[in-house]
Design an enzyme around this catalytic site. Structure first.
Site, mmCIF file in Angstrom:
data_model
loop_
_atom_site.group_PDB
_atom_site.id
_atom_site.type_symbol
_atom_site.label_atom_id
_atom_site.label_comp_id
_atom_site.label_asym_id
_atom_site.label_seq_id
_atom_site.Cartn_x
_atom_site.Cartn_y
_atom_site.Cartn_z
ATOM 1 N N ASP A 20 40.086 42.354 46.205
ATOM 2 C CA ASP A 20 41.118 42.886 45.310
ATOM 3 C C ASP A 20 42.404 43.190 46.074
ATOM 4 O OD1 ASP A 20 42.169 43.704 42.900
ATOM 5 O OD2 ASP A 20 41.433 45.762 43.096
ATOM 6 N N ASN A 68 39.143 38.933 33.829
ATOM 7 C CA ASN A 68 40.381 38.331 34.352
ATOM 8 C C ASN A 68 40.938 37.244 33.421
ATOM 9 O OD1 ASN A 68 39.261 38.532 37.811
ATOM 10 N ND2 ASN A 68 40.560 39.958 36.685
HETATM 11 C C1 IPE Z 1 38.000 42.712 40.319
HETATM 12 O O1 IPE Z 1 39.347 42.930 40.484
HETATM 13 C C2 IPE Z 1 37.738 41.232 40.103
HETATM 14 C C3 IPE Z 1 37.949 40.388 41.269
HETATM 15 C C4 IPE Z 1 38.249 40.799 42.473
HETATM 16 C C5 IPE Z 1 37.764 38.976 41.024
HETATM 17 P P1 IPE Z 1 40.289 43.371 39.262
HETATM 18 O O2 IPE Z 1 41.653 43.511 39.812
HETATM 19 O O3 IPE Z 1 40.125 42.417 38.137
HETATM 20 O O4 IPE Z 1 39.654 44.775 38.849
HETATM 21 P P2 IPE Z 1 40.256 45.957 37.975
HETATM 22 O O5 IPE Z 1 40.782 45.347 36.715
HETATM 23 O O6 IPE Z 1 41.345 46.603 38.761
HETATM 24 O O7 IPE Z 1 39.105 46.881 37.751
HETATM 25 C C1 IPE Z 2 42.112 40.074 43.082
HETATM 26 O O1 IPE Z 2 43.454 40.442 43.260
HETATM 27 C C2 IPE Z 2 41.958 38.612 42.745
HETATM 28 C C3 IPE Z 2 41.632 38.341 41.340
HETATM 29 C C4 IPE Z 2 41.278 39.238 40.462
HETATM 30 C C5 IPE Z 2 41.727 36.964 40.908
HETATM 31 P P1 IPE Z 2 44.311 40.968 42.040
HETATM 32 O O2 IPE Z 2 44.982 39.814 41.375
HETATM 33 O O3 IPE Z 2 43.495 41.803 41.134
HETATM 34 O O4 IPE Z 2 45.372 41.843 42.790
HETATM 35 P P2 IPE Z 2 45.979 43.218 42.281
HETATM 36 O O5 IPE Z 2 44.827 44.151 42.055
HETATM 37 O O6 IPE Z 2 46.756 42.940 41.039
HETATM 38 O O7 IPE Z 2 46.827 43.670 43.409
HETATM 39 MG MG MG Z 3 43.118 43.828 41.049
#
Ligand code: IPE
Ligand code: IPE
Ligand code: MG
Length: 237
Positions: A20, A68
């Site tokens: 993340d 996502n």
């Molecule tokens: C969790 O990250 C999913 C992945 C790393 C693929 P998110 O960014 O989607 O999680 P939330 O929404 O902050 O809980």
């Molecule tokens: C995790 O990084 C990767 C995916 C969920 C695909 P994020 O895209 O959630 O990054 P932040 O949390 O917005 O910084």
């Molecule tokens: Mg994230």
């Protein structure tokens, strides 16, 4: 010069990573979110290689959750293009070192060409035993559990802890010993809810693109210092 081998104690047999912080990493540098994802993919491959070098048997990474899919279309398209170009290629390189790929998730939710690409790497690496890489793609733990339960209902069989485990995407694999989440948040976000029952949790404030090999070693060192009691007392261990 020969690099000094670091003694990091007990290494987890199965490490899972919630990757993340790609978006925030990019935003803080005034770069597009998808550039963050691109950096994330390179870091993911590097960390996998380092984990196997340290003796890990299974690496699971959370790459895309079912939730996502609610992201803007432009970001999803960028993610799909990244999977097509760098992700599958990188994972194939990891598998070529004798690692078996398993995709965790409802792949049918992804564009057909991506389904074909990942299934091909899965099939090509099916010959390998011992080490495994799991990519959670279009993955949600609740959906995984419901799917397993419905399968059992359809067969008219009552579930046991073992038979439920055997119907999950991770069937036959050891549960994760250590779950690492980067990006400051302290939650599981629908990741491996059943398998995580006794996993050690490790949270890093670093955004995923800047989570280095040394950071992975630090997480392993912390893991090695923890006492896993599985419900018992210290005296019983
Ligand atoms: C969790 O990250 C999913 C992945 C790393 C693929 P998110 O960014 O989607 O999680 P939330 O929404 O902050 O809980
Ligand atoms: C995790 O990084 C990767 C995916 C969920 C695909 P994020 O895209 O959630 O990054 P932040 O949390 O917005 O910084
Ligand atoms: Mg994230």
């Amino acid at each position: 010069m020969k690099k000094e081998q670091k003694n990091i104690g007990i290494v987890p047999r199965h490490v899972a990573i919630i990757m993340d912080g790609n978006g925030r990493w990019a935003k803080s540098r005034l770069l597009p979110r998808n550039f963050g994802h691109q950096q994330g993919v390179s870091r993911m491959i590097g960390l996998m290689e380092h984990a196997y070098d340290l003796g890990v048997e299974y690496v699971t990474v959370y790459a895309l959750s079912t939730e996502n899919f609610k992201r803007p279309k432009e970001e999803l398209e960028g993610l799909y293009n990244l999977v097509r170009k760098h992700f599958v290629e990188g994972v194939r390189r990891v598998c070529d070192r004798g690692v078996r790929l398993r995709v965790l998730g409802d792949v049918s939710l992804l564009p057909q060409d991506i389904q074909d690409l990942v299934r091909k790497v899965e099939a090509d690496s099916a010959q390998y035993e011992g080490r495994g890489v799991n990519i959670a793609l279009a993955y949600g733990a609740r959906a995984e559990i419901v799917r397993a339960a419905n399968e059992a209902i359809a067969e008219g069989k009552p579930l046991t802890e073992e038979s439920l485990s055997d119907r999950l995407y991770t069937a036959g694999q050891p549960d994760p010993d250590l779950i690492i989440r980067t990006g400051k948040e302290k939650r599981l976000s629908n990741f491996l809810l059943y398998q995580a029952a006794y996993a050690e949790l490790y949270f890093s404030d670093k955004m995923f693109p800047e989570f280095s090999d040394a950071d992975l070693e630090e997480a392993f060192e912390e893991y090695a210092r923890r006492t896993r009691r599985f419900g018992k007392t210290d005296e019983q261990l």
